[in-house]
Design an enzyme around this catalytic site. Structure first.
Site, short mmCIF file in Angstrom:
data_model
loop_
_atom_site.label_atom_id
_atom_site.label_comp_id
_atom_site.label_asym_id
_atom_site.label_seq_id
_atom_site.Cartn_x
_atom_site.Cartn_y
_atom_site.Cartn_z
N ASN A 130 -1.82 0.05 6.76
CA ASN A 130 -1.30 -1.27 7.36
C ASN A 130 -0.78 -1.92 6.48
OD1 ASN A 130 -3.43 -2.10 5.51
ND2 ASN A 130 -4.44 -3.30 7.37
N HIS A 180 -2.21 -5.24 1.70
CA HIS A 180 -3.49 -6.14 1.43
C HIS A 180 -3.41 -7.56 1.18
CE1 HIS A 180 -7.57 -7.14 -0.28
NE2 HIS A 180 -6.94 -7.61 -1.11
N TYR A 227 -12.60 -1.68 -3.36
CA TYR A 227 -12.98 -1.76 -2.00
C TYR A 227 -14.39 -1.55 -1.96
CZ TYR A 227 -8.36 -1.99 0.10
OH TYR A 227 -6.85 -2.44 0.54
N LYS A 263 0.79 -1.13 -0.17
CA LYS A 263 0.17 -0.09 0.16
C LYS A 263 0.98 1.33 -0.15
CE LYS A 263 -4.07 -2.29 2.30
NZ LYS A 263 -4.67 -1.99 3.36
N GLU A 275 -9.76 -10.24 -7.66
CA GLU A 275 -8.83 -9.23 -7.50
C GLU A 275 -7.44 -9.12 -8.47
OE1 GLU A 275 -7.82 -9.21 -3.44
OE2 GLU A 275 -9.83 -8.41 -2.44
#
Ligand code: CMP
Length: 139
Positions: free
Chosen positions: A114, A117, A51, A11, A128
């Site tokens: 975080n 993913h 998302y 990310k 995805e």
């Protein structure tokens, strides 16, 4: 039988901080092989679509803003039982709860920022992977 591929994204927090190399090395040391990779800056529409399942959550707008704040690195990874193995390797969503030695324990800043993913099912790994790699079926 569980599949041997999954989709991950390094990310913008981790990629922007120059942690991509360390995270990839950590995953390769854990037995994952990189099958496909790209560096990209997600548009708002792309982040909203990716998302979409979280659209009604209170953190949705903040998540989209974060995911479009800089470049990220989607990758397809290969290992036996890839989805479960990668989720174990990255640790809990909140780094404060992540186990020692996991990617999030080592590199994540917060529950939102975080670092990484990982797909949560074989079905989503396929969806995805196609989202980022149109050629995923032929890799
Ligand atoms: P990820 O595994 O990519 O899936 C959804 C993301 O939403 C998650 O990682 C976090 O980045 C973010 N997220 C999940 N729960 C929260 C929360 N309670 N507050 C803020 N962000 C969250």
């Amino acid at each position: 039988m569980a599949g041997n591929r999954t989709l991950t994204i390094i990310k913008p927090d981790a990629f922007g901080a120059g942690k991509a190399g360390k995270i990839i090395a950590h995953l390769e040391a854990g037995g994952f092989r990189v099958v496909a990779a790209r560096v990209m800056h997600l548009s708002t529409a792309q982040a909203e679509e990716f998302y979409g399942v979280h659209r009604e959550r209170p953190f949705f707008r903040s998540l989209v803003t974060f995911m479009t704040s800089g470049k990220c690195m989607p990758m397809i990874l290969e290992k036996a039982d890839a989805v479960a193995e990668l989720r174990r390797a990255i640790g809990s969503t909140d780094p404060a709860e992540a186990a020692e030695g996991t990617v999030r324990k080592l590199y994540a800043e917060s529950k939102e920022r975080n670092a990484i993913h990982a797909s949560d099912s074989d079905e989503n790994a396929t969806r995805e992977s196609r989202f980022f790699f149109a050629e995923a079926g032929t890799l």
